[in-house]
Scaffold this active site. Structure first.
Site, PDB file in Angstrom:
ATOM      1  N   TRP A  38       0.814  -1.215   0.000  1.00 49.94           N
ATOM      2  CA  TRP A  38       0.000   0.000   0.000  1.00 49.94           C
ATOM      3  C   TRP A  38       0.846   1.262   0.000  1.00 49.94           C
ATOM      4  CZ3 TRP A  38      -4.510  -0.653  -1.866  1.00 49.94           C
ATOM      5  CH2 TRP A  38      -5.212  -1.843  -1.640  1.00 49.94           C
TER       6      TRP A  38
ATOM      7  N   ASP B 158      -1.343   6.697   6.360  1.00 50.64           N
ATOM      8  CA  ASP B 158      -2.458   5.866   5.885  1.00 50.64           C
ATOM      9  C   ASP B 158      -2.719   4.847   6.993  1.00 50.64           C
ATOM     10  OD1 ASP B 158      -4.114   3.944   4.834  1.00 50.64           O
ATOM     11  OD2 ASP B 158      -2.854   3.473   3.104  1.00 50.64           O
TER      12      ASP B 158
ATOM     13  N   LYS C  40     -12.499  -1.492   7.543  1.00 54.97           N
ATOM     14  CA  LYS C  40     -11.797  -2.497   8.343  1.00 54.97           C
ATOM     15  C   LYS C  40     -12.151  -2.334   9.823  1.00 54.97           C
ATOM     16  CE  LYS C  40      -8.713  -2.032   4.633  1.00 54.97           C
ATOM     17  NZ  LYS C  40      -8.767  -3.304   4.007  1.00 54.97           N
TER      18      LYS C  40
HETATM   19  C1  LIG Z   1      -3.451   0.119   4.147  1.00 55.11           C
HETATM   20  C2  LIG Z   1      -4.442   0.303   3.028  1.00 55.11           C
HETATM   21  N1  LIG Z   1      -4.401   1.426   2.307  1.00 55.11           N
HETATM   22  C3  LIG Z   1      -5.272   1.639   1.299  1.00 55.11           C
HETATM   23  C4  LIG Z   1      -6.243   0.718   0.980  1.00 55.11           C
HETATM   24  C5  LIG Z   1      -7.201   1.007  -0.148  1.00 55.11           C
HETATM   25  O1  LIG Z   1      -8.462   1.286   0.372  1.00 55.11           O
HETATM   26  P1  LIG Z   1      -9.720   1.575  -0.544  1.00 55.11           P
HETATM   27  O2  LIG Z   1     -10.144   0.271  -1.127  1.00 55.11           O
HETATM   28  O3  LIG Z   1     -10.728   2.195   0.371  1.00 55.11           O
HETATM   29  O4  LIG Z   1      -9.288   2.546  -1.616  1.00 55.11           O
HETATM   30  C6  LIG Z   1      -6.325  -0.461   1.705  1.00 55.11           C
HETATM   31  C7  LIG Z   1      -7.349  -1.478   1.375  1.00 55.11           C
HETATM   32  O5  LIG Z   1      -7.304  -2.601   1.769  1.00 55.11           O
HETATM   33  C8  LIG Z   1      -5.396  -0.680   2.757  1.00 55.11           C
HETATM   34  O6  LIG Z   1      -5.439  -1.799   3.485  1.00 55.11           O
END
Ligand SMILES: Cc1ncc(COP(=O)(O)O)c(C=O)c1O
Length: 362
Positions: free
Chosen positions: A103, A173, A197
């Site tokens: 991520w 994040d 989550k």
């Molecule tokens: C740490 C992290 N960042 C970003 C995201 C992306 O999230 P979204 O699907 O809401 O764009 C996720 C999704 O699992 C994640 O776990």
């Protein structure tokens, strides 16, 4: 009602039963209003109160100081991969990214589209199994901001202390560990999290931003990408995800009243994670964890079995015991048990018992 299973999905993930029951009870008609939370206007006193309470609960749980705004956006966390650099990256200055997994790598690649962004640390060489140690981080103090991902959902590595990035505004994040522990808010410039989550259903993303950083959002930005405008309009720039925010209000209420706050939540999360890591560590190498011990996540427990056949049999047996959605992400393989705030300790205990039983019979 269909019997509920233990849902170890990385997200959208399990919600507190009490929250689901309350939402179900009021689904057809909110008391005194005669319409449901799925049908009601976002410009009405009921929703004003929902927004107010959700923000107040978050402020109380995280002890958010008055000089931070709490915003509710859409577009998921991935929109934040773009909005953060669009709003915070300054002319002629770089951004420093701490890359500890899939991520943060994706966020860095997105930021590069808007200016200079670089990896001040990258754990790719060890397949993202670890976090930086203090000496690994050498940030340019003249950069626009430093960025990290507090919990890498795919690899299962988590910061339980903020990385040392000097005086730069720290951007986080926190999508997969938001509200799993108290935070030293004075270390942060901006922290964001999609809800699906730990804080609610998909559809709403919380952004907590320090007031002074709002000054970086220029009028040239597209309206819907501008933090300052969301702050000015108190998140009502357009129709917000009413139902998702309503569920977040119930989840944060549950955290306050039923769990007793984030210190208690953290203690509970540590206990749950230890149940699984203890089995891995006592298995004599039968189960091997992906993350280095010191950097293990309390939210996503990632591990492998000796071979694919055993793994298939393990997953089949798990499902027959009501333990679902355990396969790991394709880039890491193996098993990923996502044990967010709302996963009951009984579910984790059942999984730990199954791991022990399976090893004995293997
Ligand atoms: C740490 C992290 N960042 C970003 C995201 C992306 O999230 P979204 O699907 O809401 O764009 C996720 C999704 O699992 C994640 O776990």
């Amino acid at each position: 009602m269909e019997k509920r299973v233990y849902n170890f999905s990385p997200g959208p993930a399990t919600l507190p039963l009490k929250v689901l029951e309350e939402a179900q009870r009021d689904l057809l008609a909110l008391p005194g209003l005669g319409v449901s939370a799925l049908e009601i206007s976002h410009r009405c006193p009921w929703f004003d109160k929902v927004l107010e309470e959700t923000e107040a609960n978050l402020r109380e749980l995280l002890k958010i100081p008055a000089n931070f705004k709490v915003l509710f956006l859409q577009g998921g966390s991935r929109l934040q991969f773009s909005m953060v650099p669009m709003n915070l990256l300054q002319e002629g200055k770089a951004a420093e990214y701490v890359v500890t997994g899939s991520w943060s790598k994706m966020a860095l690649d997105e930021a590069k589209k808007f200016g200079t962004a670089k990896a001040t640390y990258d754990a790719k060489a060890t397949n993202y199994d670890r976090l930086p140690t203090a000496g690994d981080l050498k940030v340019d103090e003249g950069a626009s901001y430093a960025y990290f991902t507090s919990n890498e959902t795919i690899q299962g590595v988590q910061f339980l202390d903020e990385p040392k990035t000097g005086s730069l505004p720290l951007v986080c994040d926190a999508s997969s560990d938001f509200l799993c522990r108290p935070l030293p808010m004075d270390r942060y410039g901006l922290i964001y999290s999609c809800a699906q989550k730990n804080s609610g259903p998909a559809g709403v993303t919380t952004v907590i931003i320090r007031d002074d950083l709002l000054g970086r959002s220029t009028d040239k930005l597209p309206t819907m990408m501008n933090y300052a405008l969301y702050a000015k309009e108190k998140s009502l720039l357009n129709t917000p995800p009413v139902f998702s925010i309503y569920i977040m209000m119930l989840v944060t209420r549950w955290l306050k009243n039923d769990i007793g706050g984030l210190d208690k939540m953290l203690a509970h999360n540590k206990k749950k994670a230890a149940q699984l890591y203890d089995v891995i560590d006592a298995s004599g190498g039968f189960y091997t964890g992906h993350a280095q011990k010191a950097d293990r996540s309390l939210m996503n427990v990632t591990f492998k079995l000796p071979d694919d056949e055993k793994q298939k049999a393990f997953l089949k047996g798990a499902e027959s015991r009501g333990l679902h959605y355990l396969p790991g992400h394709r880039s890491v393989g193996g098993i990923r048990a996502s044990i967010y705030n709302a996963m009951p300790i009984e579910g984790v205990q059942l999984l730990a018992d199954w791991m022990k039983e399976f090893q004995k019979g293997a």
